[in-house]
Design a protein around this motif. Structure first.
Motif, PDB file in Angstrom:
ATOM      1  N   PRO A 225     -19.646  36.257   7.274  1.00  0.00           N
ATOM      2  CA  PRO A 225     -20.421  35.933   6.074  1.00  0.00           C
ATOM      3  C   PRO A 225     -21.438  37.004   5.701  1.00  0.00           C
ATOM      4  CG  PRO A 225     -20.453  34.115   7.645  1.00  0.00           C
ATOM      5  CD  PRO A 225     -19.814  35.252   8.340  1.00  0.00           C
ATOM      6  N   ILE A 226     -21.564  37.209   4.401  1.00  0.00           N
ATOM      7  CA  ILE A 226     -22.573  38.122   3.858  1.00  0.00           C
ATOM      8  C   ILE A 226     -23.618  37.320   3.096  1.00  0.00           C
ATOM      9  CG2 ILE A 226     -22.942  39.811   1.996  1.00  0.00           C
ATOM     10  CD1 ILE A 226     -20.635  41.393   3.022  1.00  0.00           C
ATOM     11  N   VAL A 227     -24.884  37.639   3.337  1.00  0.00           N
ATOM     12  CA  VAL A 227     -25.971  37.112   2.511  1.00  0.00           C
ATOM     13  C   VAL A 227     -26.643  38.308   1.835  1.00  0.00           C
ATOM     14  CG1 VAL A 227     -26.374  35.071   3.933  1.00  0.00           C
ATOM     15  CG2 VAL A 227     -27.642  37.154   4.427  1.00  0.00           C
ATOM     16  N   ILE A 228     -27.191  38.060   0.656  1.00  0.00           N
ATOM     17  CA  ILE A 228     -27.835  39.190  -0.045  1.00  0.00           C
ATOM     18  C   ILE A 228     -29.352  39.077   0.011  1.00  0.00           C
ATOM     19  CG2 ILE A 228     -25.928  39.682  -1.610  1.00  0.00           C
ATOM     20  CD1 ILE A 228     -27.923  38.342  -3.819  1.00  0.00           C
ATOM     21  N   ALA A 229     -29.988  40.232   0.163  1.00  0.00           N
ATOM     22  CA  ALA A 229     -31.444  40.323  -0.008  1.00  0.00           C
ATOM     23  C   ALA A 229     -31.739  40.278  -1.498  1.00  0.00           C
ATOM     24  CB  ALA A 229     -31.959  41.630   0.586  1.00  0.00           C
ATOM     25  N   GLY A 230     -32.946  39.895  -1.835  1.00  0.00           N
ATOM     26  CA  GLY A 230     -33.298  39.830  -3.253  1.00  0.00           C
ATOM     27  C   GLY A 230     -33.748  41.166  -3.817  1.00  0.00           C
ATOM     28  N   GLY A 231     -34.438  41.954  -2.984  1.00  0.00           N
ATOM     29  CA  GLY A 231     -34.972  43.225  -3.465  1.00  0.00           C
ATOM     30  C   GLY A 231     -36.255  43.045  -4.242  1.00  0.00           C
ATOM     31  N   LYS A 232     -36.630  44.094  -4.969  1.00  0.00           N
ATOM     32  CA  LYS A 232     -37.888  44.083  -5.718  1.00  0.00           C
ATOM     33  C   LYS A 232     -37.911  42.959  -6.743  1.00  0.00           C
ATOM     34  CE  LYS A 232     -39.523  48.783  -5.403  1.00  0.00           C
ATOM     35  NZ  LYS A 232     -39.775  50.049  -6.032  1.00  0.00           N
ATOM     36  N   LYS A 233     -39.089  42.511  -7.094  1.00  0.00           N
ATOM     37  CA  LYS A 233     -39.247  41.405  -8.050  1.00  0.00           C
ATOM     38  C   LYS A 233     -38.660  41.789  -9.410  1.00  0.00           C
ATOM     39  CE  LYS A 233     -41.167  37.654  -9.919  1.00  0.00           C
ATOM     40  NZ  LYS A 233     -40.320  37.643 -11.121  1.00  0.00           N
ATOM     41  N   ILE A 234     -37.821  40.904  -9.919  1.00  0.00           N
ATOM     42  CA  ILE A 234     -37.254  41.055 -11.264  1.00  0.00           C
ATOM     43  C   ILE A 234     -37.464  39.722 -11.987  1.00  0.00           C
ATOM     44  CG2 ILE A 234     -35.550  42.854 -10.707  1.00  0.00           C
ATOM     45  CD1 ILE A 234     -33.455  40.722 -10.226  1.00  0.00           C
ATOM     46  N   PRO A 235     -37.238  39.651 -13.300  1.00  0.00           N
ATOM     47  CA  PRO A 235     -37.434  38.368 -13.993  1.00  0.00           C
ATOM     48  C   PRO A 235     -36.604  37.248 -13.366  1.00  0.00           C
ATOM     49  CG  PRO A 235     -37.217  40.145 -15.579  1.00  0.00           C
ATOM     50  CD  PRO A 235     -36.913  40.741 -14.230  1.00  0.00           C
ATOM     51  N   GLU A 236     -37.133  36.030 -13.448  1.00  0.00           N
ATOM     52  CA  GLU A 236     -36.510  34.883 -12.778  1.00  0.00           C
ATOM     53  C   GLU A 236     -35.028  34.744 -13.155  1.00  0.00           C
ATOM     54  OE1 GLU A 236     -39.644  34.978 -13.522  1.00  0.00           O
ATOM     55  OE2 GLU A 236     -40.590  34.294 -11.665  1.00  0.00           O
ATOM     56  N   LEU A 237     -34.716  34.853 -14.447  1.00  0.00           N
ATOM     57  CA  LEU A 237     -33.316  34.686 -14.867  1.00  0.00           C
ATOM     58  C   LEU A 237     -32.434  35.767 -14.233  1.00  0.00           C
ATOM     59  CD1 LEU A 237     -31.155  33.242 -16.513  1.00  0.00           C
ATOM     60  CD2 LEU A 237     -31.744  34.710 -18.465  1.00  0.00           C
ATOM     61  N   ASP A 238     -32.930  36.972 -14.148  1.00  0.00           N
ATOM     62  CA  ASP A 238     -32.146  38.055 -13.543  1.00  0.00           C
ATOM     63  C   ASP A 238     -31.903  37.797 -12.057  1.00  0.00           C
ATOM     64  OD1 ASP A 238     -32.331  39.155 -16.015  1.00  0.00           O
ATOM     65  OD2 ASP A 238     -33.655  40.805 -15.457  1.00  0.00           O
ATOM     66  N   ALA A 239     -32.916  37.268 -11.374  1.00  0.00           N
ATOM     67  CA  ALA A 239     -32.739  36.976  -9.939  1.00  0.00           C
ATOM     68  C   ALA A 239     -31.731  35.840  -9.747  1.00  0.00           C
ATOM     69  CB  ALA A 239     -34.083  36.616  -9.320  1.00  0.00           C
ATOM     70  N   LEU A 240     -31.790  34.835 -10.600  1.00  0.00           N
ATOM     71  CA  LEU A 240     -30.837  33.725 -10.503  1.00  0.00           C
ATOM     72  C   LEU A 240     -29.422  34.209 -10.840  1.00  0.00           C
ATOM     73  CD1 LEU A 240     -33.058  31.028 -12.246  1.00  0.00           C
ATOM     74  CD2 LEU A 240     -32.479  31.116  -9.802  1.00  0.00           C
ATOM     75  N   THR A 241     -29.333  35.118 -11.790  1.00  0.00           N
ATOM     76  CA  THR A 241     -28.021  35.677 -12.164  1.00  0.00           C
ATOM     77  C   THR A 241     -27.451  36.503 -11.021  1.00  0.00           C
ATOM     78  OG1 THR A 241     -28.703  35.730 -14.480  1.00  0.00           O
ATOM     79  CG2 THR A 241     -26.833  37.130 -13.865  1.00  0.00           C
ATOM     80  N   MET A 242     -28.311  37.276 -10.380  1.00  0.00           N
ATOM     81  CA  MET A 242     -27.854  38.074  -9.234  1.00  0.00           C
ATOM     82  C   MET A 242     -27.320  37.162  -8.119  1.00  0.00           C
ATOM     83  SD  MET A 242     -30.016  40.852  -7.036  1.00  0.00           S
ATOM     84  CE  MET A 242     -31.315  39.715  -6.626  1.00  0.00           C
ATOM     85  N   ALA A 243     -28.048  36.084  -7.851  1.00  0.00           N
ATOM     86  CA  ALA A 243     -27.590  35.157  -6.807  1.00  0.00           C
ATOM     87  C   ALA A 243     -26.249  34.533  -7.194  1.00  0.00           C
ATOM     88  CB  ALA A 243     -28.643  34.067  -6.589  1.00  0.00           C
ATOM     89  N   ARG A 244     -26.134  34.073  -8.439  1.00  0.00           N
ATOM     90  CA  ARG A 244     -24.879  33.449  -8.905  1.00  0.00           C
ATOM     91  C   ARG A 244     -23.710  34.424  -8.771  1.00  0.00           C
ATOM     92  NH1 ARG A 244     -23.745  29.020  -8.458  1.00  0.00           N
ATOM     93  NH2 ARG A 244     -21.997  29.990  -7.446  1.00  0.00           N
ATOM     94  N   ASN A 245     -23.925  35.657  -9.251  1.00  0.00           N
ATOM     95  CA  ASN A 245     -22.852  36.660  -9.203  1.00  0.00           C
ATOM     96  C   ASN A 245     -22.431  36.951  -7.772  1.00  0.00           C
ATOM     97  OD1 ASN A 245     -22.856  36.879 -11.958  1.00  0.00           O
ATOM     98  ND2 ASN A 245     -24.123  38.731 -12.021  1.00  0.00           N
ATOM     99  N   ALA A 246     -23.406  37.055  -6.882  1.00  0.00           N
ATOM    100  CA  ALA A 246     -23.077  37.354  -5.480  1.00  0.00           C
ATOM    101  C   ALA A 246     -22.264  36.217  -4.868  1.00  0.00           C
ATOM    102  CB  ALA A 246     -24.359  37.585  -4.686  1.00  0.00           C
ATOM    103  N   LEU A 247     -22.680  34.970  -5.130  1.00  0.00           N
ATOM    104  CA  LEU A 247     -21.959  33.819  -4.580  1.00  0.00           C
ATOM    105  C   LEU A 247     -20.545  33.754  -5.166  1.00  0.00           C
ATOM    106  CD1 LEU A 247     -24.951  31.379  -4.888  1.00  0.00           C
ATOM    107  CD2 LEU A 247     -23.884  32.008  -2.725  1.00  0.00           C
ATOM    108  N   ASP A 248     -20.434  34.000  -6.458  1.00  0.00           N
ATOM    109  CA  ASP A 248     -19.119  33.963  -7.105  1.00  0.00           C
ATOM    110  C   ASP A 248     -18.208  35.059  -6.590  1.00  0.00           C
ATOM    111  OD1 ASP A 248     -19.932  31.801  -8.560  1.00  0.00           O
ATOM    112  OD2 ASP A 248     -20.286  32.911 -10.427  1.00  0.00           O
TER     113      ASP A 248
END
Ligand code: R5P
Length: 298
Positions: A225-248
């Motif tokens: 399994p791979i989990v992703i780090a979040g990295g530097k602060k970005i807008p909330e929608l962008d962070a949620l999009t990054m998480a969704r894309n990684a999971l997908d």
């Protein structure tokens, strides 16, 4: 035998990641984990939710090399209110023992390497937590920084393999954190290389960053399994999009820090991330939930 050209191949002739074929799970819910002993499976199940298959790790170990990071000045004030909403607390043993109540029901990802501060060469890490102490703290996994391509690459690989050996003895999984240092590229080519090396050398979980291009080639060529780090602060929608894309694209969760604890409303943000990670919410649904929580409507 070393073939530098080979690591460049993505979609070219001769290399096929079979990105459309999910890896067979062989009777345990988590990819690549069917052949471990009971204790290790049980610890993995306290990190990854057996229903969603995913994890929301809250990362707040940043102080181990950069001191009181913004948002982590007072972990008792800023971070403990987030504890009910994550699956796993990723932290150092100093913070665990000084500030985290022993009654927590969250699993523990224990930072187990360290050494240099942000003022020095970061890859010069050594093992910084004894396996016996990790077991005493009931850690569910150990986090080990691995600097592929870094100045002390071999030393960090040795930290990983030494802790994997000990972890197999005690039933404690090891999470390899693929570290990019201050100036290495954060692209799929790098993380394919780093993640696969860590898995081949025995890591039971691998942490990478998300890459906008070819992220699925990283997850499909990493057998654990791979989990992703979040990295530097970005807008909330962008962070949620990054998480969704990684999971997908095959990730099994996030190990997110700054995009939660540096949010304008960390308690709302962690719940929005949770909706994406465990309830398959879209980024827009996650943001709507965040806004409702901020407005006191949810
Ligand atoms: C970095 O070395 C730390 O280990 C963090 O745990 C990791 O970077 C994840 O935190 P963030 O989401 O803030 O990048």
């Amino acid at each position: 035998m070393a073939d530098l050209d080979d690591i460049d191949e993505v979609k070219k002739a001769g290399k096929n990641f079979h990105e459309d074929i999910p890896q067979e799970k062989n009777g345990f819910f988590l990819k690549g984990s069917a052949n471990y002993d009971w204790g290790m499976k049980n610890r993995l199940s306290s990190i990854f939710n057996p229903v969603s298959g995913n994890t929301l790790m809250l990362a707040f170990d940043h102080g181990y090399f950069q001191g009181p990071t913004t948002g982590l000045e007072r972990i008792d004030v800023n971070v403990l209110p987030l504890e009910p909403y994550c699956d796993t607390l990723m932290l150092t043993r100093g913070i665990l023992r000084s500030l985290v109540p022993g009654s927590t029901q969250r699993s523990i990802a224990m930072r187990a390497t360290g050494g240099p501060s942000i003022l020095r060469e970061l890859s010069n890490e050594i093992i910084a937590c004894d396996m016996e102490d990790a077991v005493r703290m009931n850690a569910s996994c150990l986090a080990v920084q691995v600097y592929i391509g870094g100045e002390y690459e071999t030393q960090t690989i040795h930290n990983l393999t030494r802790l994997v050996d000990l972890g197999l003895r005690y039933g404690v999984p090891v999470m390899a954190v693929t570290a990019v240092g201050k100036d290495m590229a954060r692209d799929a080519k790098y993380f394919r290389l780093a993640a696969r090396i860590c898995a081949e050398l025995g890591a039971q979980i691998v942490k990478t960053y998300y890459t906008a291009e070819d992220f699925r080639t990283i997850t499909s060529s990493c057998p654990v399994p791979i989990v992703i780090a979040g990295g530097k602060k970005i807008p909330e929608l962008d962070a949620l999009t990054m998480a969704r894309n990684a999971l997908d694209q095959g990730a099994n969760g996030v190990d997110m820090g700054r995009n939660i604890f540096q949010s304008d409303n960390p308690v709302a943000m962690i719940q929005a991330v949770r909706k994406v990670v465990h309830e398959n919410a879209s980024p827009a649904e996650g943001l709507a939930f965040y806004n409702d929580l901020v407005a006191g409507k949810a």
